[in-house]
Enzyme design. Structure first.
Site, PDB file in Angstrom:
ATOM      1  N   PHE A 123       0.889  -1.095  -0.062  1.00 44.38           N
ATOM      2  CA  PHE A 123      -0.081   0.100   0.031  1.00 44.38           C
ATOM      3  C   PHE A 123       0.988   1.347   0.130  1.00 44.38           C
ATOM      4  O   PHE A 123       1.701   1.362   0.942  1.00 44.38           O
ATOM      5  CB  PHE A 123      -0.892   0.085   1.245  1.00 44.38           C
ATOM      6  CG  PHE A 123      -2.044   0.864   1.196  1.00 44.38           C
ATOM      7  CD1 PHE A 123      -3.198   0.677   0.556  1.00 44.38           C
ATOM      8  CD2 PHE A 123      -1.968   2.263   2.003  1.00 44.38           C
ATOM      9  CE1 PHE A 123      -4.242   1.540   0.401  1.00 44.38           C
ATOM     10  CE2 PHE A 123      -3.244   2.781   1.861  1.00 44.38           C
ATOM     11  CZ  PHE A 123      -4.257   2.867   1.276  1.00 44.38           C
ATOM     12  N   THR A 126       2.319   6.614   2.316  1.00 41.08           N
ATOM     13  CA  THR A 126       3.518   7.825   2.476  1.00 41.08           C
ATOM     14  C   THR A 126       4.032   8.401   1.512  1.00 41.08           C
ATOM     15  O   THR A 126       4.385   7.454   0.670  1.00 41.08           O
ATOM     16  CB  THR A 126       4.067   7.148   3.626  1.00 41.08           C
ATOM     17  OG1 THR A 126       3.214   6.714   4.695  1.00 41.08           O
ATOM     18  CG2 THR A 126       5.167   8.026   4.303  1.00 41.08           C
ATOM     19  N   GLU A 127       4.575   9.599   1.568  1.00 40.16           N
ATOM     20  CA  GLU A 127       5.550  10.166   0.605  1.00 40.16           C
ATOM     21  C   GLU A 127       6.741  10.871   1.067  1.00 40.16           C
ATOM     22  O   GLU A 127       6.741  11.060   2.520  1.00 40.16           O
ATOM     23  CB  GLU A 127       4.789  11.234  -0.483  1.00 40.16           C
ATOM     24  CG  GLU A 127       3.490  10.722  -1.024  1.00 40.16           C
ATOM     25  CD  GLU A 127       2.937  11.531  -2.049  1.00 40.16           C
ATOM     26  OE1 GLU A 127       3.290  12.617  -1.927  1.00 40.16           O
ATOM     27  OE2 GLU A 127       2.157  11.035  -2.657  1.00 40.16           O
ATOM     28  N   SER A 132       3.349  12.035   8.459  1.00 36.95           N
ATOM     29  CA  SER A 132       2.027  12.135   9.436  1.00 36.95           C
ATOM     30  C   SER A 132       1.137  12.878   8.778  1.00 36.95           C
ATOM     31  O   SER A 132      -0.198  12.810   8.710  1.00 36.95           O
ATOM     32  CB  SER A 132       2.485  12.699  10.721  1.00 36.95           C
ATOM     33  OG  SER A 132       3.302  11.748  11.582  1.00 36.95           O
ATOM     34  N   GLY A 338      25.329  -7.156  29.792  1.00 37.59           N
ATOM     35  CA  GLY A 338      26.219  -7.201  28.633  1.00 37.59           C
ATOM     36  C   GLY A 338      25.522  -8.372  27.570  1.00 37.59           C
ATOM     37  O   GLY A 338      25.544  -8.159  26.348  1.00 37.59           O
ATOM     38  N   GLU A 361       2.425   3.369  10.672  1.00 38.21           N
ATOM     39  CA  GLU A 361       0.741   3.465  10.629  1.00 38.21           C
ATOM     40  C   GLU A 361       0.382   4.265  11.820  1.00 38.21           C
ATOM     41  O   GLU A 361      -0.451   4.170  12.505  1.00 38.21           O
ATOM     42  CB  GLU A 361       0.521   2.016  10.742  1.00 38.21           C
ATOM     43  CG  GLU A 361       0.935   0.984   9.721  1.00 38.21           C
ATOM     44  CD  GLU A 361      -0.089  -0.215   9.525  1.00 38.21           C
ATOM     45  OE1 GLU A 361      -1.442  -0.082   9.563  1.00 38.21           O
ATOM     46  OE2 GLU A 361       0.415  -1.290   8.791  1.00 38.21           O
ATOM     47  N   THR A 363       2.368   7.732  14.041  1.00 38.44           N
ATOM     48  CA  THR A 363       3.142   7.795  15.249  1.00 38.44           C
ATOM     49  C   THR A 363       2.363   7.962  16.394  1.00 38.44           C
ATOM     50  O   THR A 363       1.250   8.246  16.504  1.00 38.44           O
ATOM     51  CB  THR A 363       4.162   8.887  15.180  1.00 38.44           C
ATOM     52  OG1 THR A 363       2.875  10.230  15.132  1.00 38.44           O
ATOM     53  CG2 THR A 363       4.856   9.029  13.882  1.00 38.44           C
ATOM     54  N   SER A 364       3.052   7.686  17.609  1.00 40.05           N
ATOM     55  CA  SER A 364       2.450   8.043  18.690  1.00 40.05           C
ATOM     56  C   SER A 364       1.949   9.269  18.823  1.00 40.05           C
ATOM     57  O   SER A 364       0.649   9.404  19.704  1.00 40.05           O
ATOM     58  CB  SER A 364       3.491   7.846  19.890  1.00 40.05           C
ATOM     59  OG  SER A 364       3.852   6.422  20.254  1.00 40.05           O
TER      60      SER A 364
END
Lengths: 381, 259
Positions: A123, A126-127, A132, A338, A361, A363-364
């Site tokens: 899908f 976004t560009e 957002s 470690g 999909e 952001t917060s």
């Protein structure tokens, strides 16, 4: 009120858990190192019915609930976040939009192979200049002699360059301003799939930028009504948020399992480190947050399955579950010390993989915006 | 070709098991799961039926409390139906009694081939399959590592310590298959949903024409006299290489019959 899964969902969860444990977990580190999407595992997951779960039987699916799908994403994500996002995006962003917004000709052209894991779809929303600000769409569509012609660029497109990618849905703006979605078959002249990104995590997931240059597609390849592209992709993202949240549950649970085992068996100062409150309380907090996140995710999925409004619930589930996953990876690596910083330890991989959950999909920050708007606040981006 | 698979539903081996202090046998109350070793037999039966181009796979099982959880798993893999014998009078049945019950149930399905695991994961007697064959008067071939059915015969490569024997016998017959003979399929979501409505015929001892004194503790000729904890694992043997280590490693493995 009933917190039990249905008998069938519970049985299915066991099968996927077993599959993830036996077929995926032992090879996750290798795929991560090789930065290779294991296509053979996509086929296996297809045989198991994972890619067709939520599709109806007439299109090769199983007609399962969205809840069942979320259970599957969590189990796969417990073993390997890259394979988990391949499933989540392959179904939520690949197959489902074609089922929901496509006509029967489009469905029969693409869904049978997508539902069985023989092919993957992507899908392209976004560009490079969007993110957002998804409405600021710069990809253009115009009418050509034989159909539509697309020009523009897309960024961070999952499953867009795999050996079995069959079709990419691309959103584009008309000269009149409306936004529509278009099905661009893989290999269409003018569709250029850029080399895979070098990412912090999700190494075995396939992500590319796309360039569309005079990319001509047939007239019948418009997906959904003209001008409905923006509305349709917003609906698609609401579902995707729940399944990303389910993926985050898998990440957090994997960290809790690994760190708890370690706390029981690793000895320091004359006994297992789990007897120190610094370690035990960290695990107690992790378990509590995971349980709270699971409640949000399952409820959001339940609301969707019962045709109730779920936009807010999806945003809350995504926000809380993904932040829980990031915290869990941080706490788990700390408990390992470690040893948690070594790539041979799965928690190191989960640490790298988790961050993007708070980004992809929505952001917060976008989730908080959605939730705040639901509180009827005059908030703006 | 119709195939019957004997399947056992057992307590989840991942959970700590408990012994009944009276009978000194494993407690088998609550939810039971399909014995992992039976998944191979189910897969083999499905493959053979598919290859034969017809017929169906029927499961036969004996379990307390009408338990069907494990059967549903095998039905979800693709078996067509199941026969479950469940009866309070079966408590305390020994291996031979179980064989009598299963043989009577298998007869109803009129199979061309009966498939069983070499042994169960909870009891490990490994005696049941040949007892069933004997009661039914059928030939049995045990420890199959590969199976082929053609021209009314079953051809089996039978695992031995040194390699394998090629064996064949006429159908109907009973075979036992080793773990790993085939890779069991995972049940799909569709399979799980379909399994919900597949028939599970529940039978009592009386339905099978057996009398209560032939089965259960009353009919048992075998008794668990005592149970002791397994010995703790001993420390391993370290072989230091003085030029002949490879020979000593080979000799050691040979002595354990691992090679």
């Amino acid at each position: 009120m009933d917190f039990d899964l249905t008998e069938e969902d519970a049985a299915f969860q066991q099968v996927v858990r077993e599959f993830a444990r036996k077929e995926i977990a032992p090879r996750a580190e290798q795929w991560d190192q090789e930065a290779r999407l294991p296509v053979e595992v996509v086929h296996q997951m297809g045989d198991l019915g994972l890619f067709g779960l939520v599709l109806p039987p007439e299109w090769g699916g199983s007609g399962a609930s969205f809840t069942a799908f979320c259970l599957a994403v969590e189990e796969i994500g417990w073993a390997d976040q890259s394979v988990g996002i391949t499933l989540s995006a392959g179904v939520g962003l690949g197959a489902v939009p074609i089922y929901r917004f496509g006509d029967d000709a489009q469905r029969s052209a693409w869904l049978p192979d997508l539902a069985t894991g023989r092919a993957l779809a992507a899908f392209g929303l976004t560009e490079p200049d969007g993110g957002s600000d998804a409405g600021a769409l710069r990809t253009r569509v115009r009418e050509g002699p034989d159909g539509w012609v697309l020009d523009g660029a897309k960024a961070f497109i999952t499953n867009s360059g795999t050996p079995i990618t069959s079709v990419i849905t691309v959103t584009a703006r008309h000269a009149h301003g409306g936004v529509s979605a278009f099905l661009v078959p893989a290999g269409t002249p003018g569709l250029q799939v850029e080399p895979a990104y070098r990412k912090l995590g999700w190494h075995a997931s396939d992500t590319h930028g796309l360039v569309l240059a005079d990319c001509a597609i047939p007239r019948d390849n418009m997906l959904g009504q003209e001008g409905s592209g923006y509305r349709n992709f917003l609906a698609t993202l609401d579902d995707g948020r729940i399944s990303i949240a389910a993926l985050a549950l898998g990440c957090a649970r994997a960290c809790l399992d690994a760190a708890s085992d370690y706390a029981r068996t690793r000895n320091a100062f004359g006994g297992p480190i789990g007897r120190f409150q610094a370690v035990a309380f960290s695990l107690a907090d992790m378990a509590t947050a995971l349980e709270a996140a699971r409640g949000l995710v399952m409820r959001a999925a339940w609301l969707k399955d019962h045709q109730r409004p779920y936009k807010q619930a999806a945003a809350m589930a995504k926000l809380y579950a993904t932040e829980t996953a990031v915290s869990a990876t941080r706490a788990a690596t700390q408990i390992f010390g470690g040893a948690g910083f070594l790539e041979e330890n799965p928690v190191a991989r989960f640490y790298r993989d988790a961050k993007v959950l708070e980004i992809g999909e929505g952001t917060s920050e976008v989730q908080r915006l959605v939730i705040a708007k639901g509180l009827d606040l005059p908030v703006s981006p | 070709m119709n195939v019957v698979v004997c399947v056992k539903q057992i307590p989840d081996p991942a959970q700590p098991g408990q012994l009944d202090p009276g009978s000194k046998t494993l407690k088998r109350e609550g939810k039971l799961i399909l014995d992992d070793s039976d998944a191979y037999g189910v897969e083999m039966a499905l493959l053979l039926a598919e290859k034969a181009g017809g017929g169906e796979v029927t499961l036969v099982s004996m379990a307390p409390n009408g338990e069907t959880s494990g059967l549903r798993t095998a039905l979800a893999m693709g078996a067509a139906k199941a026969i479950l014998v469940s009866d309070d009078s079966l408590a305390g049945t020994d291996a031979l009694g179980t064989a009598k019950v299963l043989a009577a149930a298998i007869k109803r399905a009129e199979p061309d081939l009966i498939v069983a695991a070499t042994e169960s994961t909870d009891g490990y007697t490994g005696t049941l399959p040949v007892q069933v064959a004997e009661i039914l008067g059928l030939p049995s071939v045990t420890f199959a590592k590969s199976v082929d059915v053609a021209d009314g015969k079953v051809k089996v490569n039978r695992q031995t310590e040194a390699g394998y024997d090629e064996v064949e016998c006429p159908l109907p017959a009973l075979i036992t298959v080793t773990a790993g003979v085939v890779e069991p399929r995972y049940p799909s979501f569709k399979g799980i949903m379909a399994a919900r409505s597949k028939p599970v015929e529940q039978l009592t001892v009386a339905d099978l024409g057996l009398s209560a004194d032939q089965v259960g503790a009353a009919g048992a000729r075998q008794e668990v006299v005592d149970v002791t904890a397994a010995e703790e694992r001993k420390a391993g043997e370290v072989i230091t290489d003085e030029g002949d280590a490879h020979e000593r490693v080979v000799a050691f493995l040979d002595q354990l019959k691992l090679i």
